[in-house]
Design a protein around this motif. Structure first.
Motif, PDB file in Angstrom:
ATOM      1  N   GLU A 480     -20.951  29.211  -5.242  1.00  0.00           N
ATOM      2  CA  GLU A 480     -20.900  27.962  -6.010  1.00  0.00           C
ATOM      3  C   GLU A 480     -20.630  26.820  -5.042  1.00  0.00           C
ATOM      4  OE1 GLU A 480     -17.914  27.797  -9.134  1.00  0.00           O
ATOM      5  OE2 GLU A 480     -18.452  25.732  -9.647  1.00  0.00           O
ATOM      6  N   GLU A 570     -24.771  24.388 -13.069  1.00  0.00           N
ATOM      7  CA  GLU A 570     -23.673  24.661 -13.996  1.00  0.00           C
ATOM      8  C   GLU A 570     -23.377  23.421 -14.829  1.00  0.00           C
ATOM      9  OE1 GLU A 570     -20.207  26.233 -12.104  1.00  0.00           O
ATOM     10  OE2 GLU A 570     -21.281  27.916 -11.162  1.00  0.00           O
ATOM     11  N   ASP A 600     -20.584  26.416 -17.828  1.00  0.00           N
ATOM     12  CA  ASP A 600     -19.342  26.468 -17.050  1.00  0.00           C
ATOM     13  C   ASP A 600     -18.127  26.414 -17.979  1.00  0.00           C
ATOM     14  OD1 ASP A 600     -17.813  26.555 -14.814  1.00  0.00           O
ATOM     15  OD2 ASP A 600     -18.457  24.628 -13.998  1.00  0.00           O
ATOM     16  N   LYS A 621     -20.057  31.379 -17.747  1.00  0.00           N
ATOM     17  CA  LYS A 621     -18.942  31.515 -16.815  1.00  0.00           C
ATOM     18  C   LYS A 621     -17.650  31.498 -17.620  1.00  0.00           C
ATOM     19  CE  LYS A 621     -19.156  30.165 -12.568  1.00  0.00           C
ATOM     20  NZ  LYS A 621     -19.165  29.344 -11.343  1.00  0.00           N
ATOM     21  N   GLU A 657     -14.558  33.541 -13.544  1.00  0.00           N
ATOM     22  CA  GLU A 657     -14.069  32.660 -12.486  1.00  0.00           C
ATOM     23  C   GLU A 657     -12.573  32.861 -12.290  1.00  0.00           C
ATOM     24  OE1 GLU A 657     -15.802  28.464 -12.759  1.00  0.00           O
ATOM     25  OE2 GLU A 657     -14.719  28.730 -14.639  1.00  0.00           O
TER      26      GLU A 657
HETATM   27 CA    CA Z   1     -18.397  25.263 -11.761  1.00  0.00          CA
END
Ligand code: CA
Ligand code: C2E
Ligand code: CA
Length: 702
Positions: A480, A570, A600, A621, A657
């Motif tokens: 990322e 994202e 995201d 995510k 994440e």
């Molecule tokens: Ca992000």
């Protein structure tokens, strides 16, 4: 004098007499004569002579008869008649005079006397007609003057030297309430009640004043006239003395106008310039004046002044979603509630679309700024009903205090604004005072903005990369991009400190482009090193809102020559909450370029999955707040489990994440989450470090 030749008509049956008289008067006038008395009247009608000389005794029709007929005719009766007579007896003379004759010529005729008589009468006649012409002219002029004075839109009053009214026109009658008969003969100050419009104090009448100072005067400022019936109007007047040739005052004339309308207009104009149209509240301009006044008063009184800046949370969203009419109704109803909450002694102003300000001076009310702020917050919490719908609102309030934190009106406005943003940033529906911390934060913000602009100008933004792992294979499959602002001294500013700022200032578009270009260049570099890493780039809501965004991304892909399959964008849920059609179109266009789209921070927003399904999203995510707690809180684990299941149902790739522990790593792998990133595996690193660690070696977990 009219020099037209005059005409004399002679009627006598004796031609000799005609000849004598003609010879006497021919030098004075044109002479017409006739001996046939029967035709005389006809001739008189035709010629309308200036003088008729008539013989008394004539056959068929006597001079008396003709005289009678002339005097009976309206159009002839003014012609003077002289009789020629040999009778000198008083009886005939009396009769002649009774019939309207003016004089006699005695027979036998004395030519000289006859001429002088006729001459005199002609002269009188000429003067008479001249006089009547003058008279007519004067009458005409007077009429003209009357028409003018009666017709003009101004009030006119004339007085004599004592100030007694001698003339008043209809407008003046209407404004004073006195008619002509009531006004004429009275003192002018009795019928014109003039006062100062502010203090109501009486004032000297301009008619009297102008006579006193012997020059024209005008009173134009702030004067009102009160009529006999008590009606008030604002007037402007001018007065002039009437002086005779020796300069003595004979009287005066006052001319005045009703200016109520223009005064009202002026008042209205200042109101418009100083007030908000929708709510009728003072606007920013007037608020500023009031703050300045309060501060000046406070200097002496040693009291403090508080300024509350009040902003409706999420108003822009409401306004866009529900339309401006509903937006206006909301503003109106909030303004009413705030007026109530702030109290009548505070000044409430509308200073922006959804921004209000409340100015409190200590002496106004016993309430302190935080008490007022609290009651404002409370007042907004009650749902607002519009068109049968309920709207739940909240406010964010920033407070600045004079002299504690601000030294001027401008500073109060700025500081309350900063404090308001602090209230918003820390969760909304609350108030916040401007403090020393905020002052420092503000200074820092200014410095950061300068740094950011410099970096954008120099193309010197830095992009860090955090590797993304395949949890099953424990292998790096991508990264990322995370932007960093690094100054010359090597100080790193994290994105949380400049992304919101770049969104507020609109710099986000340039920033996004620079990060995207650098990320694509990095993709190319990885490809060169034989690594097909997928690089995910963060995109802000404002970029998505730009209708040309997809086009710009396409240009970058083309110019850097990368495979769009290696690029991921994202977006956050909030970016998808704006205009649905526009957002969907942009995402579809992006998707058609061949890149993938990730949602995201999933789980932190409020949108339902059924809503999100309408967008072409490939990756979910899972927000790190859920990952963080999944080791310790069963509820967080449940949520992560549900998200993973949902994701696979919807055929979406799952990325967790913020993995920080080994336990999290294993739990997620077990739940079926394929990918993850986090400090446990690797922190975001510079491009050099990433290259060294992951591009030149076989990928091994650190
Ligand atoms: Ca992000
Ligand atoms: P994000 O998209 O959620 O990015 C992930 C953030 O979590 C990054 O913070 C990253 O350093 C941090 N992180 C990664 N692993 C862990 C972990 O194990 N534990 C913890 N506590 N944190 C971890 P960073 O780099 O400070 O970025 C913060 C936010 O700034 C990002 O959140 C993203 O929303 C925004 N951002 C960063 N770069 C850009 C950019 O180029 N454009 C835009 N629009 N936003 C960006
Ligand atoms: Ca995230």
């Amino acid at each position: 004098m009219d020099m037209r030749a005059q005409k004399v008509l002679i009627v006598d049956d004796e031609p000799v007499n005609i000849v004598i008289i003609e010879s006497a008067v021919s030098s004075l006038a044109n002479v017409i004569s006739i001996s046939n008395s029967l035709e005389a009247l006809h001739l008189i009608e035709i010629h309308k002579p200036d003088l008729i000389i008539l013989d008394i005794s004539m056959p068929k029709r006597s001079g008396f008869d003709i005289c009678r007929a002339v005097k009976a005719d309206m159009s002839l009766r003014d012609i003077p008649i002289l009789f020629v007579t040999s009778f000198t007896d008083s009886q005939n003379e009396r009769k002649a005079l009774e019939l309207g004759a003016i004089d006699f010529i005695a027979k036998p005729i004395d030519i000289e006397i006859c001429r002088m008589r006729v001459k005199n009468h002609l002269l009188i006649q000429r003067q008479k007609s001249q006089l009547s012409i003058y008279n007519e002219r004067i009458l005409e002029e007077k009429e003209q003057l009357n028409i003018t004075l009666n017709a003009i839109a101004d009030g006119v009053i004339a007085t004599d030297a004592e100030g007694v009214v001698t003339f008043i026109n209809p407008v003046a009658q209407r404004l004073t309430g006195f008619n002509e008969f009531q006004a004429c003969g009275r003192k002018v100050d009795e019928i014109m009640d003039l006062r100062d419009a502010t203090t109501n104090a009486g004032m000297i009448n301009p008619a009297l004043y102008t006579m006193k100072v012997k020059r024209p005067v005008s009173i134009a400022f702030n004067v009102k006239l009160i009529s006999k019936q008590g009606k008030e109007c604002r007037v402007e007047d001018t007065a002039s003395p009437i002086l005779d040739t020796q300069g003595r005052v004979k009287g005066s004339v006052v001319v005045f106008q009703d200016v109520s309308e223009s005064v009202a207009m002026a008042v209205q104009m200042t109101h418009v310039a100083n007030h908000d149209q929708l709510t009728g509240l003072p606007n920013r301009v007037l608020l500023h004046d009031k703050i300045v006044q309060s501060i000046n008063r406070t200097d002496k009184a040693q009291h403090s002044v508080a300024l509350l800046l009040i902003d409706i949370d999420n108003f822009k969203y409401l306004n866009d979603a529900l339309g401006h009419k509903v937006g206006d109704s909301i503003i109106l109803s909030v303004s009413k509630r705030l007026q109530h909450a702030c109290g009548s002694s505070a000044t409430l102003a509308r200073v922006g679309g959804d921004e209000f300000a409340c100015l409190l001076t200590h002496e106004d009310s016993g309430l302190s700024a935080d008490e007022v702020a609290m009651s404002c917050l409370q007042s907004a919490r009650e749902p607002i009903h519009i068109d049968g719908k309920h709207h739940q609102l909240s406010l964010s309030i920033g407070i600045s205090l004079f002299p504690q934190d601000a030294a001027s009106a401008e500073e109060m406005m700025r500081h309350s604004d900063t404090a308001m943003y602090r209230a918003k940033a820390t969760g909304k529906d609350k108030f916040s005072f401007f403090s020393k911390d905020l002052k420092l934060a503000m200074r820092k913000r200014v410095e950061t903005e300068i740094k950011l602009r410099t970096a954008l100008d120099n193309n010197s933004l830095t992009v860090f990369f955090q590797p993304k792992y395949d949890l099953n294979l424990n292998k790096v499959v991508g990264a990322e991009s995370l932007v960093r602002l690094i100054d010359e001294d090597g100080n790193i500013t994290p994105p949380d400190e400049f992304i919101p700022l770049s969104e507020e200032t609109g710099l986000i578009h340039r920033l996004g482009k620079q990060v995207l270009v650098k990320s694509c260049e990095f993709i190319a570099k990885c490809v060169e090193a034989n690594e097909l890493f997928k690089i995910a780039v963060n995109v802000s809501a404002q970029q998505i809102a730009n209708p040309y965004f997809a086009k710009e991304v396409e240009e970058v892909i083309v110019s850097t020559g990368v495979d769009p399959g290696l690029l991921e964008l994202e977006v956050t849920e909030s970016a998808l909450m704006a205009d649905f059609d526009q957002t969907r179109n942009v995402l579809l266009a992006l998707s058609s370029l061949g890149l993938s789209l990730a949602l995201d921070d999933f789980g932190t927003g409020y949108s339902s999955l059924s809503y999100l399904r309408q967008f072409p999203l490939n990756v979910l995510k899972i927000d790190r707040s859920f990952i963080k707690d999944m080791d310790t809180e069963p509820q967080a684990l449940d949520i992560v489990t549900a998200i993973v299941r949902l994701g696979s149902c919807l055929n979406m790739v799952l990325v967790a994440e913020g993995l920080e522990t080994e336990l999290q790593f294993h739990s997620l792998r077990q739940l079926g989450c394929e990918y993850g990133q986090g400090y446990y595996m690797c922190k975001p690193v510079s491009e050099d470090e990433f290259t060294e660690r992951f591009l030149n070696k076989a990928p091994i977990m650190t």
